[in-house]
Each structure stands twice: as structure tokens, then as C-alpha cells.
Design an enzyme around this catalytic site. Sequence first.
Site, PDB file in Angstrom:
ATOM      1  CG  ASN A   7      -1.841  -1.186   1.251  1.00 56.40           C
ATOM      2  OD1 ASN A   7      -2.032  -1.828   0.224  1.00 56.40           O
ATOM      3  ND2 ASN A   7      -2.398  -1.496   2.404  1.00 56.40           N
ATOM      4  CB  ILE A   8       1.134   4.123  -2.166  1.00 50.38           C
ATOM      5  CG1 ILE A   8      -0.265   4.452  -2.685  1.00 50.38           C
ATOM      6  CG2 ILE A   8       1.841   3.153  -3.116  1.00 50.38           C
ATOM      7  CD1 ILE A   8      -0.247   5.193  -4.038  1.00 50.38           C
ATOM      8  CG  ASP A   9      -2.591   3.203   3.103  1.00 49.57           C
ATOM      9  OD1 ASP A   9      -1.838   2.942   4.065  1.00 49.57           O
ATOM     10  OD2 ASP A   9      -3.428   2.388   2.673  1.00 49.57           O
TER      11      ASP A   9
ATOM     12  CG  HIS B 215       3.758  -1.964  -4.848  1.00 42.22           C
ATOM     13  ND1 HIS B 215       2.596  -2.698  -4.922  1.00 42.22           N
ATOM     14  CD2 HIS B 215       4.740  -2.771  -5.328  1.00 42.22           C
ATOM     15  CE1 HIS B 215       2.873  -3.902  -5.423  1.00 42.22           C
ATOM     16  NE2 HIS B 215       4.164  -3.975  -5.668  1.00 42.22           N
TER      17      HIS B 215
ATOM     18  CB  CYS C 198      14.082  14.670  -8.445  1.00 38.73           C
ATOM     19  SG  CYS C 198      14.925  15.430  -9.852  1.00 38.73           S
TER      20      CYS C 198
ATOM     21  CB  CYS D 209      12.756  19.207  -8.771  1.00 40.82           C
ATOM     22  SG  CYS D 209      13.856  18.256  -7.807  1.00 40.82           S
TER      23      CYS D 209
ATOM     24  CG  LEU E 230     -13.354  -9.241   2.969  1.00 45.29           C
ATOM     25  CD1 LEU E 230     -14.097  -8.338   1.989  1.00 45.29           C
ATOM     26  CD2 LEU E 230     -14.195  -9.457   4.227  1.00 45.29           C
TER      27      LEU E 230
HETATM   28  C1  BJW Z   1     -10.132  -7.590   2.338  1.00 42.72           C
HETATM   29  C2  BJW Z   1     -10.990  -6.633   2.839  1.00 42.72           C
HETATM   30  C3  BJW Z   1     -11.116  -6.572   4.220  1.00 42.72           C
HETATM   31  C4  BJW Z   1     -11.026  -6.434   0.702  1.00 42.72           C
HETATM   32  N1  BJW Z   1     -10.429  -7.440   4.996  1.00 42.72           N
HETATM   33  N2  BJW Z   1      -9.462  -8.432   3.115  1.00 42.72           N
HETATM   34  C5  BJW Z   1       2.762  -7.791 -18.459  1.00 42.72           C
HETATM   35  C6  BJW Z   1       3.211  -6.489 -18.703  1.00 42.72           C
HETATM   36  C7  BJW Z   1       3.881  -5.744 -17.714  1.00 42.72           C
HETATM   37  C8  BJW Z   1       4.127  -6.301 -16.471  1.00 42.72           C
HETATM   38  C9  BJW Z   1       3.677  -7.609 -16.245  1.00 42.72           C
HETATM   39  C10 BJW Z   1       3.019  -8.340 -17.224  1.00 42.72           C
HETATM   40  N3  BJW Z   1       2.693  -9.554 -16.713  1.00 42.72           N
HETATM   41  C11 BJW Z   1       3.126  -9.599 -15.442  1.00 42.72           C
HETATM   42  C12 BJW Z   1       3.730  -8.438 -15.141  1.00 42.72           C
HETATM   43  C13 BJW Z   1       4.351  -8.081 -13.846  1.00 42.72           C
HETATM   44  C14 BJW Z   1       3.441  -7.127 -13.069  1.00 42.72           C
HETATM   45  C15 BJW Z   1       2.171  -7.882 -12.673  1.00 42.72           C
HETATM   46  O1  BJW Z   1       2.130  -8.597 -11.704  1.00 42.72           O
HETATM   47  N4  BJW Z   1       1.103  -7.733 -13.458  1.00 42.72           N
HETATM   48  C16 BJW Z   1      -0.117  -8.518 -13.222  1.00 42.72           C
HETATM   49  C17 BJW Z   1      -1.261  -7.604 -12.727  1.00 42.72           C
HETATM   50  C18 BJW Z   1      -0.440  -9.225 -14.502  1.00 42.72           C
HETATM   51  N5  BJW Z   1       4.188  -6.692 -11.891  1.00 42.72           N
HETATM   52  C19 BJW Z   1       5.017  -5.677 -11.967  1.00 42.72           C
HETATM   53  O2  BJW Z   1       5.177  -5.043 -12.995  1.00 42.72           O
HETATM   54  C20 BJW Z   1       5.795  -5.346 -10.724  1.00 42.72           C
HETATM   55  N6  BJW Z   1       7.183  -5.321 -11.019  1.00 42.72           N
HETATM   56  C21 BJW Z   1       7.848  -6.444 -11.303  1.00 42.72           C
HETATM   57  O3  BJW Z   1       7.325  -7.549 -11.283  1.00 42.72           O
HETATM   58  O4  BJW Z   1       9.183  -6.237 -11.579  1.00 42.72           O
HETATM   59  C22 BJW Z   1       9.982  -7.381 -11.949  1.00 42.72           C
HETATM   60  C23 BJW Z   1      10.472  -8.159 -10.773  1.00 42.72           C
HETATM   61  C24 BJW Z   1      10.489  -9.540 -10.798  1.00 42.72           C
HETATM   62  C25 BJW Z   1      10.982 -10.263  -9.711  1.00 42.72           C
HETATM   63  C26 BJW Z   1      11.456  -9.610  -8.615  1.00 42.72           C
HETATM   64  C27 BJW Z   1      11.435  -8.241  -8.603  1.00 42.72           C
HETATM   65  C28 BJW Z   1      10.918  -7.524  -9.662  1.00 42.72           C
HETATM   66  C29 BJW Z   1       5.405  -3.986 -10.194  1.00 42.72           C
HETATM   67  C30 BJW Z   1       4.006  -3.990  -9.673  1.00 42.72           C
HETATM   68  C31 BJW Z   1       3.564  -2.595  -9.305  1.00 42.72           C
HETATM   69  C32 BJW Z   1       2.139  -2.593  -8.793  1.00 42.72           C
HETATM   70  N7  BJW Z   1       1.638  -1.289  -8.803  1.00 42.72           N
HETATM   71  C33 BJW Z   1       0.286  -1.063  -8.279  1.00 42.72           C
HETATM   72  C34 BJW Z   1      -0.085   0.413  -8.563  1.00 42.72           C
HETATM   73  C35 BJW Z   1       0.969   1.408  -8.101  1.00 42.72           C
HETATM   74  C36 BJW Z   1       0.764   1.860  -6.681  1.00 42.72           C
HETATM   75  C37 BJW Z   1      -0.598   2.534  -6.507  1.00 42.72           C
HETATM   76  O5  BJW Z   1      -1.011   3.311  -7.388  1.00 42.72           O
HETATM   77  O6  BJW Z   1      -1.225   2.310  -5.467  1.00 42.72           O
HETATM   78  O7  BJW Z   1       0.238  -1.405  -6.896  1.00 42.72           O
HETATM   79  S1  BJW Z   1      -0.941  -2.117  -9.028  1.00 42.72           S
HETATM   80  C38 BJW Z   1      -1.896  -2.338  -7.571  1.00 42.72           C
HETATM   81  O8  BJW Z   1      -1.896  -3.756  -7.273  1.00 42.72           O
HETATM   82  C39 BJW Z   1      -1.119  -1.634  -6.442  1.00 42.72           C
HETATM   83  C40 BJW Z   1      -1.197  -2.674  -5.358  1.00 42.72           C
HETATM   84  O9  BJW Z   1      -0.165  -2.483  -4.410  1.00 42.72           O
HETATM   85  C41 BJW Z   1      -1.087  -3.977  -6.109  1.00 42.72           C
HETATM   86  C42 BJW Z   1      -1.621  -5.174  -5.328  1.00 42.72           C
HETATM   87  O10 BJW Z   1      -2.992  -5.068  -5.092  1.00 42.72           O
HETATM   88  P1  BJW Z   1      -3.626  -5.663  -3.746  1.00 42.72           P
HETATM   89  O11 BJW Z   1      -3.087  -4.933  -2.593  1.00 42.72           O
HETATM   90  O12 BJW Z   1      -3.511  -7.123  -3.741  1.00 42.72           O
HETATM   91  O13 BJW Z   1      -5.167  -5.189  -3.922  1.00 42.72           O
HETATM   92  P2  BJW Z   1      -6.374  -5.930  -4.653  1.00 42.72           P
HETATM   93  O14 BJW Z   1      -7.434  -4.924  -4.883  1.00 42.72           O
HETATM   94  O15 BJW Z   1      -5.922  -6.708  -5.824  1.00 42.72           O
HETATM   95  O16 BJW Z   1      -6.870  -7.006  -3.581  1.00 42.72           O
HETATM   96  C43 BJW Z   1      -7.492  -6.614  -2.373  1.00 42.72           C
HETATM   97  C44 BJW Z   1      -7.766  -7.858  -1.561  1.00 42.72           C
HETATM   98  O17 BJW Z   1      -8.258  -7.466  -0.292  1.00 42.72           O
HETATM   99  C45 BJW Z   1      -8.826  -8.786  -2.183  1.00 42.72           C
HETATM  100  O18 BJW Z   1      -8.329 -10.125  -2.172  1.00 42.72           O
HETATM  101  C46 BJW Z   1     -10.028  -8.663  -1.236  1.00 42.72           C
HETATM  102  O19 BJW Z   1     -10.756  -9.885  -1.090  1.00 42.72           O
HETATM  103  C47 BJW Z   1      -9.368  -8.283   0.053  1.00 42.72           C
HETATM  104  N8  BJW Z   1     -10.192  -7.481   0.954  1.00 42.72           N
HETATM  105  N9  BJW Z   1     -11.576  -5.957   1.786  1.00 42.72           N
HETATM  106  C48 BJW Z   1      -9.645  -8.366   4.385  1.00 42.72           C
HETATM  107  N10 BJW Z   1     -11.980  -5.691   4.815  1.00 42.72           N
END
Ligand code: BJW
Length: 240
Positions: free
Chosen positions: A94-96, A111, A119, A138, A205
Site C-alpha cells: 500500500n502507498i497509504d 510499491h 525527482c 523540484c 475476506l
Molecule cells: C479484504 C478486505 C477486508 C477487501 N479485509 N481483506 C505484463 C506487462 C507488464 C508487467 C507484467 C506483465 N505480466 C506480469 C507483469 C508483472 C506485473 C504484474 O504482476 N502484473 C499482473 C497484474 C499481470 N508486476 C510488476 O510489474 C511489478 N514489477 C515487477 O514484477 O518487476 C519485476 C520483478 C520480478 C521479480 C522480482 C522483482 C521484480 C510492479 C508492480 C507494481 C504494482 N503497482 C500497483 C499500482 C501502483 C501503486 C498505486 O497506485 O497504489 O500497486 S498495481 C496495484 O496492485 C497496487 C497494489 O499495491 C497492487 C496489489 O494489489 P492488492 O493490494 O492485492 O489489492 P487488490 O485490490 O488486488 O486485492 C485486495 C484484496 O483485499 C482482495 O483479495 C479482497 O478480497 C481483500 N479485501 N476488503 C480483508 N476488509
Amino acid sequence: MRSSSGVVILTGAGISAESGISTFRDPEGIWAKYDPAEVATPEAFARDRERVLEFYNRRRRRLRQSDVGPNAAHHALAELERRSSLRLEIVTQNIDDLHERAGCVQVVHMHGELLKVRCERSGDVMPWTDDLSVRDRCACCGLPRTLRPHVVWFGEMPLEMSRIHRALSTCRVFAAIGTSGMVTPASGFASVARQAGARTFELNLEETAISDLFDERILGPATRTVPAFVERLFAEAAPT
Ligand code: BJW
């Protein structure tokens, strides 16, 4: 559990959902309203800076509204950090800043952080609480159009990966809280921890795409499941 055991907690958007911050992939989530390719990639930023900045400005404004604050799950993890003798690593996608507002001191923001900008020329990271515009200059180089949100977009390398891998490869307990397991590399952390011999827990959930990677699944809202899970860790760590 031995008192020196390592614990890695990975949090995702679900932990902040009950604080009024949208998740990404739930039906009412951020990706239902925005195309990630248009707002969360370096290519999108190169194409249309203003659109990407506005996406993050809206989210920064929301984060700063008075009805948004840490919930019982954030507070329970802060208590775990404060009171336990466990080697604890809290890694958040999370970015919060809700972990910090609950009192957590050592949080790895893999993230990035919404309340910081970077910058692009110097790499300097600085605090930023207001809207960011293409006209802002900047502080380090005095130029406009060099600042970007300090967040990790698709195709970019998440932050502090060496530190995270060190913690995963030595932990005895790994818990993923409120993450869908759809995004790499965080989706692979449970496998790494498991291979290192850790017990793995998923708190969500509902079941996710990666539920099979966990020894135990604890279903329910984070505000209920996380405080109970933290109590359990305290109980297991207590000397008998
Ligand atoms: C509850 C609840 C409650 C609800 N109680 N639970 C094709 C092209 C380009 C890239 C790729 C590609 N194919 C694959 C990739 C890689 C890509 C990727 O994974 N893509 C897939 C989506 C296909 N990944 C990357 O590019 C990452 N970099 C990378 O892999 O570099 C290479 C590397 C390899 C090995 C080692 C190191 C590096 C970078 C990923 C960057 C993600 N960025 C984001 C947005 C930026 C930040 C922002 O704006 O906030 O980050 S995307 C978005 O998803 C955000 C989140 O941090 C991230 C994860 O989401 P999260 O937290 O899981 O949220 P949700 O909504 O998916 O799930 C919420 C969950 O909560 C649900 O399960 C609910 O059930 C639950 N829930 N209420 C408990 N009350």
C-alpha cells in the site's frame, strides 16, 4: 514459536478497505474506474503526465480527508511491533500511510508512498502532501517536469527487494493480509517463505488465486481477523 523467530507480514489494499480507501480489483475498486495502462505505467506518464498526476492527486486528497484513519488491523500490527520480541518485518504494497499513523515505525513500502515524490533526474525522494502539478519545480534541480509520484508502476522494480528476500528466507511465520495475490513479485512471497520452512497464513475476506500456497486461511474482515491473529502470535511467543 521461539521468541527470536522471524515474522513477515505482507499487507495489501484489503487492510485499508475498512478505513475508506478503495481496493484495486474488487467490483467497486480503482481498476473498475481506471485503466491501469493509462495511469499506472511509466509509458502512461510519458504520454500524459497530467492525467497520471491527477489520478494520484485525487488519491492523496482522499487519504488526507478527516474520515480516513488507521483501523483496528493497523493498530494491532503496530502493537505487535511495539510489544513483541519477534523479529518482525511489515512489508506493505500500500502507498497509504495508515501503518505509520497507527504507530508502526519500520514499514517497508515496496510499491512506494503516496505522500512522497521523486525527482526523475537526481532520484531524490521528498515528502509531498499537496497536489502535484507539471509546473511544480523540484527542490534539488529547480526544474519543472522532473517530479513524479514515488510509486512503483507496472513494469518497474519494487523497492527494497533484497531486504524483503532476506526476511522471507529466514522467517518462521509469513502472513498475507488483504491482498489478491494478482501482482508479482508479492504474489510469490508465500512460496519463498514456505520453501524456507515458514508456516504461512492468508487473512482475507475470501479465497484468492494463491490460497493454495498457505497452510491456513483465515476468512473475514481484517479489523476482526488481524487483532485475533496478533493475539495468537503473542500467545505462541510467550514463554511457557
Ligand atoms: C479484504 C478486505 C477486508 C477487501 N479485509 N481483506 C505484463 C506487462 C507488464 C508487467 C507484467 C506483465 N505480466 C506480469 C507483469 C508483472 C506485473 C504484474 O504482476 N502484473 C499482473 C497484474 C499481470 N508486476 C510488476 O510489474 C511489478 N514489477 C515487477 O514484477 O518487476 C519485476 C520483478 C520480478 C521479480 C522480482 C522483482 C521484480 C510492479 C508492480 C507494481 C504494482 N503497482 C500497483 C499500482 C501502483 C501503486 C498505486 O497506485 O497504489 O500497486 S498495481 C496495484 O496492485 C497496487 C497494489 O499495491 C497492487 C496489489 O494489489 P492488492 O493490494 O492485492 O489489492 P487488490 O485490490 O488486488 O486485492 C485486495 C484484496 O483485499 C482482495 O483479495 C479482497 O478480497 C481483500 N479485501 N476488503 C480483508 N476488509
